[in-house]
Design a protein around this motif. Structure first.
Motif, PDB file in Angstrom:
ATOM      1  N   SER A 184       0.830  -1.204   0.000  1.00 35.04           N
ATOM      2  CA  SER A 184       0.000   0.000   0.000  1.00 35.04           C
ATOM      3  C   SER A 184       0.862   1.249   0.000  1.00 35.04           C
ATOM      4  CB  SER A 184      -0.929   0.001   1.221  1.00 35.04           C
ATOM      5  OG  SER A 184      -1.614   1.229   1.349  1.00 35.04           O
ATOM      6  N   GLN A 185       1.930   1.203   0.785  1.00 37.44           N
ATOM      7  CA  GLN A 185       2.827   2.355   0.841  1.00 37.44           C
ATOM      8  C   GLN A 185       3.565   2.552  -0.487  1.00 37.44           C
ATOM      9  OE1 GLN A 185       5.508   2.185   4.152  1.00 37.44           O
ATOM     10  NE2 GLN A 185       6.707   3.944   3.482  1.00 37.44           N
ATOM     11  N   ASP A 186       3.989   1.441  -1.098  1.00 38.43           N
ATOM     12  CA  ASP A 186       4.744   1.535  -2.352  1.00 38.43           C
ATOM     13  C   ASP A 186       3.874   1.974  -3.521  1.00 38.43           C
ATOM     14  OD1 ASP A 186       6.917   0.652  -0.915  1.00 38.43           O
ATOM     15  OD2 ASP A 186       6.737  -1.449  -1.575  1.00 38.43           O
ATOM     16  N   SER A 187       2.596   1.538  -3.504  1.00 37.50           N
ATOM     17  CA  SER A 187       1.725   1.801  -4.655  1.00 37.50           C
ATOM     18  C   SER A 187       0.662   2.854  -4.390  1.00 37.50           C
ATOM     19  CB  SER A 187       1.032   0.494  -5.065  1.00 37.50           C
ATOM     20  OG  SER A 187       0.221  -0.005  -4.003  1.00 37.50           O
ATOM     21  N   ALA A 188       0.665   3.422  -3.161  1.00 36.09           N
ATOM     22  CA  ALA A 188      -0.332   4.432  -2.773  1.00 36.09           C
ATOM     23  C   ALA A 188      -1.754   3.902  -2.945  1.00 36.09           C
ATOM     24  CB  ALA A 188      -0.141   5.712  -3.575  1.00 36.09           C
ATOM     25  N   LEU A 250     -10.362   0.142  -4.334  1.00 38.25           N
ATOM     26  CA  LEU A 250     -10.360   1.320  -5.206  1.00 38.25           C
ATOM     27  C   LEU A 250     -10.792   2.568  -4.458  1.00 38.25           C
ATOM     28  CD1 LEU A 250     -11.885  -0.232  -8.465  1.00 38.25           C
ATOM     29  CD2 LEU A 250      -9.476   0.169  -7.903  1.00 38.25           C
ATOM     30  N   GLN A 251     -11.705   2.387  -3.481  1.00 37.07           N
ATOM     31  CA  GLN A 251     -12.192   3.512  -2.698  1.00 37.07           C
ATOM     32  C   GLN A 251     -12.628   3.011  -1.325  1.00 37.07           C
ATOM     33  OE1 GLN A 251     -15.208   5.002  -5.267  1.00 37.07           O
ATOM     34  NE2 GLN A 251     -16.481   3.165  -5.174  1.00 37.07           N
ATOM     35  N   ALA A 252     -12.699   3.954  -0.379  1.00 36.44           N
ATOM     36  CA  ALA A 252     -12.986   3.581   1.004  1.00 36.44           C
ATOM     37  C   ALA A 252     -14.343   2.903   1.151  1.00 36.44           C
ATOM     38  CB  ALA A 252     -12.914   4.818   1.902  1.00 36.44           C
ATOM     39  N   SER A 253     -15.297   3.307   0.342  1.00 35.19           N
ATOM     40  CA  SER A 253     -16.651   2.747   0.458  1.00 35.19           C
ATOM     41  C   SER A 253     -16.702   1.270   0.077  1.00 35.19           C
ATOM     42  CB  SER A 253     -17.629   3.534  -0.406  1.00 35.19           C
ATOM     43  OG  SER A 253     -17.237   3.493  -1.776  1.00 35.19           O
ATOM     44  N   ASP A 254     -15.672   0.775  -0.618  1.00 36.92           N
ATOM     45  CA  ASP A 254     -15.651  -0.649  -0.975  1.00 36.92           C
ATOM     46  C   ASP A 254     -15.634  -1.533   0.269  1.00 36.92           C
ATOM     47  OD1 ASP A 254     -15.630   0.051  -3.607  1.00 36.92           O
ATOM     48  OD2 ASP A 254     -13.470  -0.257  -3.890  1.00 36.92           O
ATOM     49  N   ALA A 255     -14.935  -1.079   1.310  1.00 38.80           N
ATOM     50  CA  ALA A 255     -14.873  -1.863   2.553  1.00 38.80           C
ATOM     51  C   ALA A 255     -16.251  -1.991   3.179  1.00 38.80           C
ATOM     52  CB  ALA A 255     -13.895  -1.217   3.535  1.00 38.80           C
ATOM     53  N   GLN A 256     -17.007  -0.889   3.182  1.00 39.38           N
ATOM     54  CA  GLN A 256     -18.372  -0.909   3.718  1.00 39.38           C
ATOM     55  C   GLN A 256     -19.243  -1.865   2.914  1.00 39.38           C
ATOM     56  OE1 GLN A 256     -19.547   1.104   6.388  1.00 39.38           O
ATOM     57  NE2 GLN A 256     -21.546   0.087   6.281  1.00 39.38           N
ATOM     58  N   SER A 257     -19.081  -1.841   1.597  1.00 42.14           N
ATOM     59  CA  SER A 257     -19.897  -2.709   0.734  1.00 42.14           C
ATOM     60  C   SER A 257     -19.607  -4.182   1.003  1.00 42.14           C
ATOM     61  CB  SER A 257     -19.622  -2.376  -0.736  1.00 42.14           C
ATOM     62  OG  SER A 257     -19.956  -1.043  -1.022  1.00 42.14           O
ATOM     63  N   GLY A 280     -26.080 -13.467  13.885  1.00 41.22           N
ATOM     64  CA  GLY A 280     -25.662 -12.157  13.416  1.00 41.22           C
ATOM     65  C   GLY A 280     -24.211 -11.875  13.775  1.00 41.22           C
ATOM     66  N   ALA A 281     -23.732 -10.723  13.335  1.00 44.49           N
ATOM     67  CA  ALA A 281     -22.357 -10.326  13.633  1.00 44.49           C
ATOM     68  C   ALA A 281     -22.282  -8.809  13.698  1.00 44.49           C
ATOM     69  CB  ALA A 281     -21.397 -10.856  12.574  1.00 44.49           C
ATOM     70  N   SER A 282     -21.325  -8.335  14.471  1.00 46.39           N
ATOM     71  CA  SER A 282     -21.001  -6.908  14.529  1.00 46.39           C
ATOM     72  C   SER A 282     -19.632  -6.738  13.880  1.00 46.39           C
ATOM     73  CB  SER A 282     -20.978  -6.418  15.975  1.00 46.39           C
ATOM     74  OG  SER A 282     -22.244  -6.591  16.589  1.00 46.39           O
ATOM     75  N   ILE A 283     -19.537  -5.793  12.945  1.00 43.01           N
ATOM     76  CA  ILE A 283     -18.315  -5.635  12.154  1.00 43.01           C
ATOM     77  C   ILE A 283     -17.776  -4.220  12.297  1.00 43.01           C
ATOM     78  CG2 ILE A 283     -17.281  -5.790   9.860  1.00 43.01           C
ATOM     79  CD1 ILE A 283     -19.410  -7.744   9.055  1.00 43.01           C
ATOM     80  N   GLY A 284     -16.492  -4.128  12.615  1.00 43.75           N
ATOM     81  CA  GLY A 284     -15.801  -2.852  12.670  1.00 43.75           C
ATOM     82  C   GLY A 284     -14.790  -2.752  11.538  1.00 43.75           C
ATOM     83  N   ILE A 285     -14.656  -1.553  10.974  1.00 40.49           N
ATOM     84  CA  ILE A 285     -13.761  -1.338   9.831  1.00 40.49           C
ATOM     85  C   ILE A 285     -12.694  -0.313  10.185  1.00 40.49           C
ATOM     86  CG2 ILE A 285     -13.605  -0.545   7.448  1.00 40.49           C
ATOM     87  CD1 ILE A 285     -16.539  -1.247   7.082  1.00 40.49           C
ATOM     88  N   SER A 286     -11.437  -0.629   9.863  1.00 41.37           N
ATOM     89  CA  SER A 286     -10.373   0.387   9.868  1.00 41.37           C
ATOM     90  C   SER A 286      -9.684   0.347   8.517  1.00 41.37           C
ATOM     91  CB  SER A 286      -9.377   0.137  11.001  1.00 41.37           C
ATOM     92  OG  SER A 286      -8.696  -1.093  10.826  1.00 41.37           O
ATOM     93  N   LEU A 287      -9.380   1.514   7.970  1.00 44.40           N
ATOM     94  CA  LEU A 287      -8.774   1.631   6.644  1.00 44.40           C
ATOM     95  C   LEU A 287      -7.298   1.934   6.769  1.00 44.40           C
ATOM     96  CD1 LEU A 287     -11.475   3.819   4.850  1.00 44.40           C
ATOM     97  CD2 LEU A 287     -11.178   1.345   4.651  1.00 44.40           C
ATOM     98  N   PHE A 288      -6.523   1.441   5.806  1.00 44.86           N
ATOM     99  CA  PHE A 288      -5.134   1.871   5.735  1.00 44.86           C
ATOM    100  C   PHE A 288      -4.878   2.473   4.352  1.00 44.86           C
ATOM    101  CE2 PHE A 288      -5.148  -2.758   4.886  1.00 44.86           C
ATOM    102  CZ  PHE A 288      -4.480  -2.864   3.666  1.00 44.86           C
ATOM    103  N   PRO A 289      -4.139   3.610   4.361  1.00 46.24           N
ATOM    104  CA  PRO A 289      -3.319   4.141   5.470  1.00 46.24           C
ATOM    105  C   PRO A 289      -4.034   5.113   6.408  1.00 46.24           C
ATOM    106  CG  PRO A 289      -2.877   5.367   3.471  1.00 46.24           C
ATOM    107  CD  PRO A 289      -3.869   4.313   3.087  1.00 46.24           C
ATOM    108  N   ASP A 290      -5.321   5.434   6.177  1.00 43.40           N
ATOM    109  CA  ASP A 290      -5.978   6.508   6.935  1.00 43.40           C
ATOM    110  C   ASP A 290      -6.029   6.246   8.434  1.00 43.40           C
ATOM    111  OD1 ASP A 290      -6.337   7.438   4.426  1.00 43.40           O
ATOM    112  OD2 ASP A 290      -8.533   7.375   4.434  1.00 43.40           O
ATOM    113  N   ASP A 291      -6.351   5.000   8.831  1.00 46.77           N
ATOM    114  CA  ASP A 291      -6.607   4.697  10.242  1.00 46.77           C
ATOM    115  C   ASP A 291      -5.453   3.983  10.929  1.00 46.77           C
ATOM    116  OD1 ASP A 291      -9.111   5.792   9.830  1.00 46.77           O
ATOM    117  OD2 ASP A 291     -10.009   3.869   9.311  1.00 46.77           O
TER     118      ASP A 291
END
Length: 599
Positions: A184-188, A250-257, A280-291
């Protein structure tokens, strides 16, 4: 192919170095030759001797067993007979360079059998020189290490995978996450971590058994894999916690989807032996590199987001935000302080009077837990009991509450015999303990209390989390003579068929239905139905949270038998309750008039 480090010097069967002969044989050339010939033929490692033109001059029996080539087929051929085609020219150039320079080479090589199968082998080659130092022969000794490689692969898999589900474990997940972070760091590029915690998985184990729970986890693991991309990684951290690595978004919203897709997939029942279960399940999301830029931070932040999902009602997805880190630190600090609250004498009990209708006579009191926090002040259970449940300290707190309440009741009954009953809420952790009836019997005996002087109250949700176990425990408590009530009735999902099996004495209408009386016609209809249901089951109906005379009049008109709330009396410390309700035996009406409190 990656090399397998193996110390062949410790394996006599494939050691190519000549061992020193016993002194008795040192001057017996015939014996030496005979010994060498025997070792050559009976070695379990393959031995191949070539001349300087690489023509095979001799092979032993093990060579034929390993390669499939007979001696006749191998003689006068070159070692290319065994070539697998998996090594390039640079590999062999390095081998010959070392042979010429040092007179020996050893390493892992992939060979091919006569039938075409390839196999890994550990090969040692030594040069043989004549009297003038010229190389005359090459002696190659090799062993098939297929079994060793398979064993190493099994050990590696066990070290990096969960034994139940076969999913990657934390170690492998963090390795892959570190690689994804570097890419992620190498390819942004973007990526995400999902932290998944199952909702109410423990009741499955408690009611159906751990074997069914294990089958459910295996089915769940496969369901998650089936709904992810090939480049994604789903891992099991332990228990009912899973994590997912989503690289190359491709975008942050992909994780939510993707997270929403996983939740939707769980709506279809999962096979677990003879059962089809929906969980059921409870799901938490963290993004990189933002979070976060490292594994620990991303997992911690996804975990914090998951807890917020649970707090919002479970079975939903939450994205990490900075304020969650602050809340998480506060939660951890509060959790640690809660562990010390009992030892530091920070917990206390309040007692709220309860009256009967229509005579408005005192009919006991409800015990309410309080935490006198040194910085935050007086905290009610909704602020700390969820933490206690999550950290495992709720059982200890519940035990302290029960013993303290029984001791207080004994003290009051010495002053006014017959006072009661005292209503005490059971925690989920207490209800899960099979020894609860025995413990209650010990407390009744220790404090010389009549069983009917206690009323244990259980939330509807606690009952439905483990219905069969709960039914057994409640029947045992009922046989002791203890009164039982279902708390917050109407807010859970219990069926009427199950409700009638419970050995209850009372129903408590949840305050959320009382708050809008009499204006809200829907709440009025619900309250009327609950009261009618209680009467049909011959249960005492108790309304809590009564704040206005209008609410009291509606409840009395509908046939509610007991009331509790600010209008009746605020929760009081033990000393104040004793003075106002036990010793003086008087309560004050909502209109200010005094009435006698029957004991």
């Amino acid at each position: 192919m990656h090399g397998l480090i193996l110390d062949l010097d410790a394996c006599p069967s494939i050691d190519s170095s000549p061992a020193p002969l016993p002194a008795a044989l040192a001057h017996e050339p015939d014996n030496r030759l005979q010994l060498a010939a025997t070792a050559f033929e009976h070695s379990t490692a393959a031995v191949m001797i070539t001349d300087t033109h690489q023509r095979i001059l001799a092979v032993n029996a093990a060579f034929s067993i390993i390669t499939g080539y007979s001696e006749q087929q191998a003689l006068n051929q070159t070692p290319r007979l065994l070539a697998s085609g998996q090594h390039d020219s640079a590999f062999f150039a390095a081998m010959w360079h070392k042979l010429n320079a040092e007179g020996q080479w050893q390493g892992e090589i992939c060979n091919r059998r006569q039938n075409g199968d390839t196999y890994p082998s550990w090969l040692s080659i030594n040069t043989q020189r004549d009297a003038d130092g010229t190389i005359s022969h090459f002696i190659a000794v090799f062993a098939d290490i297929s079994d060793l490689k398979r064993s190493a692969a099994r050990l590696d898999h066990q070290a990096h995978h969960d034994p139940l589900t076969g999913l990657p474990n934390r170690t492998l997940f963090e390795n892959r996450l570190s690689s994804a972070l570097q890419h992620s760091q190498d390819s942004a590029s973007l990526g995400a971590v999902l932290f998944i915690d199952l909702d109410r998985f423990k009741p499955v184990n408690d009611t159906l058994g751990h074997a069914v729970g294990d089958l459910l986890l295996k089915s769940l693991a496969q369901r998650l894999k089936d709904n992810l991309r090939d480049i994604d990684t789903v891992a099991r951290l332990g228990g009912d916690e899973f994590v997912v690595l989503l690289p190359g978004l491709l975008q942050a919203s992909d994780a939510q989807s993707i997270a929403s897709k996983l939740l939707t997939s769980l709506q279809t029942p999962l096979p677990a032996g003879e059962h089809q279960l929906v969980i059921g399940a409870s799901i938490g999301i963290s993004l990189f590199p933002d979070d976060g830029l490292d594994s620990a931070t991303l997992l911690k932040n996804a975990d914090a987001a998951m807890y917020r999902a649970k707090a919002k009602g479970r079975n939903c997805v939450e994205r990490y935000s900075h304020d969650l880190s602050v809340r998480r630190r506060e939660r951890i600090a509060l959790e640690q302080q809660l562990q010390q609250a009992i030892d530091n004498h920070q917990l206390s009990l309040s007692f709220q009077p309860r009256i009967s209708l229509p005579d408005q006579r005192l009919s006991g009191a409800a015990v309410q837990l309080r935490w006198n926090h040194p910085q935050l002040g007086l905290l009610t259970p909704e602020h700390f009991m969820p933490l206690a449940e999550a950290s495992g300290s709720s059982r200890q707190i519940g035990e302290w509450l029960m013993e303290t309440a029984c001791r207080q009741l004994q003290h009051w009954q010495k002053q006014q015999p017959g006072f009661g009953p005292l209503a005490i809420s059971l925690t989920s952790a207490q209800l899960r303990q099979p020894q609860l009836p025995e413990r209650m019997l010990q407390l009744l005996s220790a404090f010389r209390l009549k069983p009917a002087s206690l009323q244990l109250e259980i939330t509807e949700q606690s009952i439905m989390n483990q219905p069969e176990h709960t039914l057994s425990v409640l029947h045992s408590l009922k046989r002791l003579g203890i009164r039982l009530a279902i708390d917050d009735f109407g807010t859970g999902h219990s069926s009427l068929g199950y409700l009638k099996r419970l050995p209850l004495d009372a129903l408590k209408i949840d305050r959320s239905f009382i708050r809008s009386l009499p204006e809200d016609r829907h709440d009025t209809a619900i309250v009327r139905a609950i009261i009618a249901l209680g009467h049909s089951l011959q249960l005492t109906v108790i309304a809590e949270g009564i704040e206005t005379p209008e609410q009291r009049r509606v409840l009395e008109a509908e046939g509610c038998r007991q009331l509790q709330g600010p209008l009746i009396g605020a929760p009081l410390a033990a000393e104040d309750f004793q003075e106002k309700c036990v010793v003086t035996r008087f309560l004050e009406n909502a209109d200010g008039a005094a009435r006698q409190a029957p004991l």
